[in-house]
Motif scaffolding. Structure first.
Motif, PDB file in Angstrom:
ATOM      1  N   ALA A  63      32.891  40.586  46.098  1.00 38.87           N
ATOM      2  CA  ALA A  63      33.262  40.053  44.800  1.00 38.87           C
ATOM      3  C   ALA A  63      33.175  38.529  44.839  1.00 38.87           C
ATOM      4  O   ALA A  63      33.383  37.917  45.883  1.00 38.87           O
ATOM      5  CB  ALA A  63      34.669  40.504  44.433  1.00 38.87           C
ATOM      6  N   SER A  64      32.917  37.953  43.698  1.00 39.55           N
ATOM      7  CA  SER A  64      32.871  36.495  43.610  1.00 39.55           C
ATOM      8  C   SER A  64      34.300  35.941  43.627  1.00 39.55           C
ATOM      9  O   SER A  64      35.268  36.672  43.447  1.00 39.55           O
ATOM     10  CB  SER A  64      32.172  36.068  42.321  1.00 39.55           C
ATOM     11  N   ARG A  65      34.402  34.645  43.822  1.00 38.52           N
ATOM     12  CA  ARG A  65      35.724  34.008  43.798  1.00 38.52           C
ATOM     13  C   ARG A  65      36.388  34.195  42.441  1.00 38.52           C
ATOM     14  O   ARG A  65      37.593  34.397  42.353  1.00 38.52           O
ATOM     15  CB  ARG A  65      35.597  32.530  44.132  1.00 38.52           C
ATOM     16  N   LEU A  66      35.589  34.109  41.385  1.00 36.24           N
ATOM     17  CA  LEU A  66      36.114  34.301  40.043  1.00 36.24           C
ATOM     18  C   LEU A  66      36.699  35.707  39.880  1.00 36.24           C
ATOM     19  O   LEU A  66      37.791  35.874  39.331  1.00 36.24           O
ATOM     20  CB  LEU A  66      35.021  34.055  38.998  1.00 36.24           C
ATOM     21  N   GLU A  67      35.976  36.711  40.356  1.00 38.58           N
ATOM     22  CA  GLU A  67      36.454  38.089  40.241  1.00 38.58           C
ATOM     23  C   GLU A  67      37.723  38.321  41.056  1.00 38.58           C
ATOM     24  O   GLU A  67      38.654  38.983  40.592  1.00 38.58           O
ATOM     25  CB  GLU A  67      35.354  39.062  40.676  1.00 38.58           C
ATOM     26  N   VAL A  68      37.773  37.762  42.249  1.00 36.10           N
ATOM     27  CA  VAL A  68      38.986  37.884  43.072  1.00 36.10           C
ATOM     28  C   VAL A  68      40.152  37.201  42.369  1.00 36.10           C
ATOM     29  O   VAL A  68      41.259  37.747  42.295  1.00 36.10           O
ATOM     30  CB  VAL A  68      38.755  37.306  44.483  1.00 36.10           C
ATOM     31  N   LEU A  89      40.459  36.700  39.184  1.00 33.00           N
ATOM     32  CA  LEU A  89      40.794  37.481  37.989  1.00 33.00           C
ATOM     33  C   LEU A  89      41.672  38.672  38.338  1.00 33.00           C
ATOM     34  O   LEU A  89      42.654  38.950  37.644  1.00 33.00           O
ATOM     35  CB  LEU A  89      39.512  37.934  37.286  1.00 33.00           C
ATOM     36  N   VAL A  90      41.350  39.371  39.410  1.00 36.56           N
ATOM     37  CA  VAL A  90      42.184  40.502  39.832  1.00 36.56           C
ATOM     38  C   VAL A  90      43.606  40.016  40.124  1.00 36.56           C
ATOM     39  O   VAL A  90      44.586  40.652  39.742  1.00 36.56           O
ATOM     40  CB  VAL A  90      41.579  41.228  41.061  1.00 36.56           C
ATOM     41  N   GLY A  91      43.719  38.868  40.780  1.00 35.36           N
ATOM     42  CA  GLY A  91      45.035  38.322  41.074  1.00 35.36           C
ATOM     43  C   GLY A  91      45.781  37.864  39.834  1.00 35.36           C
ATOM     44  O   GLY A  91      47.008  37.914  39.784  1.00 35.36           O
ATOM     45  N   ALA A  92      45.051  37.422  38.820  1.00 39.11           N
ATOM     46  CA  ALA A  92      45.670  36.908  37.596  1.00 39.11           C
ATOM     47  C   ALA A  92      45.964  37.988  36.554  1.00 39.11           C
ATOM     48  O   ALA A  92      46.686  37.728  35.597  1.00 39.11           O
ATOM     49  CB  ALA A  92      44.758  35.851  36.977  1.00 39.11           C
ATOM     50  N   LEU A  93      45.418  39.178  36.723  1.00 42.20           N
ATOM     51  CA  LEU A  93      45.578  40.216  35.707  1.00 42.20           C
ATOM     52  C   LEU A  93      47.031  40.505  35.335  1.00 42.20           C
ATOM     53  O   LEU A  93      47.333  40.669  34.146  1.00 42.20           O
ATOM     54  CB  LEU A  93      44.870  41.504  36.135  1.00 42.20           C
ATOM     55  N   PRO A  94      47.957  40.583  36.285  1.00 37.64           N
ATOM     56  CA  PRO A  94      49.347  40.832  35.872  1.00 37.64           C
ATOM     57  C   PRO A  94      49.894  39.750  34.931  1.00 37.64           C
ATOM     58  O   PRO A  94      50.638  40.064  33.990  1.00 37.64           O
ATOM     59  CB  PRO A  94      50.121  40.859  37.197  1.00 37.64           C
ATOM     60  N   MET A  95      49.516  38.499  35.152  1.00 38.09           N
ATOM     61  CA  MET A  95      49.977  37.429  34.255  1.00 38.09           C
ATOM     62  C   MET A  95      49.220  37.463  32.925  1.00 38.09           C
ATOM     63  O   MET A  95      49.818  37.271  31.869  1.00 38.09           O
ATOM     64  CB  MET A  95      49.797  36.062  34.911  1.00 38.09           C
ATOM     65  N   LEU A  96      47.925  37.708  32.980  1.00 40.17           N
ATOM     66  CA  LEU A  96      47.145  37.793  31.745  1.00 40.17           C
ATOM     67  C   LEU A  96      47.618  38.931  30.859  1.00 40.17           C
ATOM     68  O   LEU A  96      47.597  38.828  29.632  1.00 40.17           O
ATOM     69  CB  LEU A  96      45.657  37.970  32.076  1.00 40.17           C
TER      70      LEU A  96
END
Length: 167
Positions: free
Chosen positions: A1-6, A8-15
């Protein structure tokens, strides 16, 4: 996965927190207990399709998109479930005990989450070089879903508080 995708996965709970207002409306409309049980169950079981992902003949881009979609769905459902659960438990736990109760709960869940993350990381680190990463991910996903079912069983046993006359 790209850095952006990683990221994004980490940010999903906040988003997913943007779902708070619709979650409050759903909770008020359908009832705290019912919404909490259904949304928590769905959020925890939504990841189950990811157990099969390492074994499916799909392109890496498709697999990453599926991972992001499932993780996003799970995060949004978790917001709905947490919103209803907090409203439900706020009425069940007496006000004089709430701070201490939820403080202790947060401590214990933080420790449990940290330990579970460490076990998952060590498992992946040990099995990855042996070519077992896909099987390890599938097994860890299965364990997470079983833990979700255990929490669901506990939620179902909890009663709805007596009506307070507030509306």
């Amino acid at each position: 996965a790209s850095r952006l995708e990683v990221g994004l996965v980490g940010a999903l709970p906040m988003l997913a927190q943007v779902a708070q207002l619709p979650a409050a409306w759903i909770t008020c409309s359908l009832g705290r207990r019912r919404v909490a049980i259904v949304a928590v169950a769905l959020s925890r079981l939504a990841i189950l399709p990811l157990a099969a992902l390492p074994f499916l003949p799909v392109e890496r881009g498709t697999a990453r998109a599926l991972l992001l979609a499932v993780a996003g769905l799970s995060a949004a459902l978790a917001v709905v479930g947490n919103n209803a659960w907090v409203a439900w438990m706020g009425d069940l736990v007496p006000s004089r005990l709430r701070g201490r109760y939820f403080g202790h709960r947060t401590i214990f869940l933080g420790i449990a989450g940290t330990l579970a993350s460490l076990v998952a990381a060590v498992t992946l680190d040990r099995l990855g070089p042996l070519g077992w990463t896909g099987a390890a991910l599938a097994a860890l996903t299965g364990v997470a879903c079983l833990a979700g079912l255990a929490s669901l069983a506990l939620l179902v046993r909890q009663h709805e508080p007596a009506a307070t006359g507030e509306g």
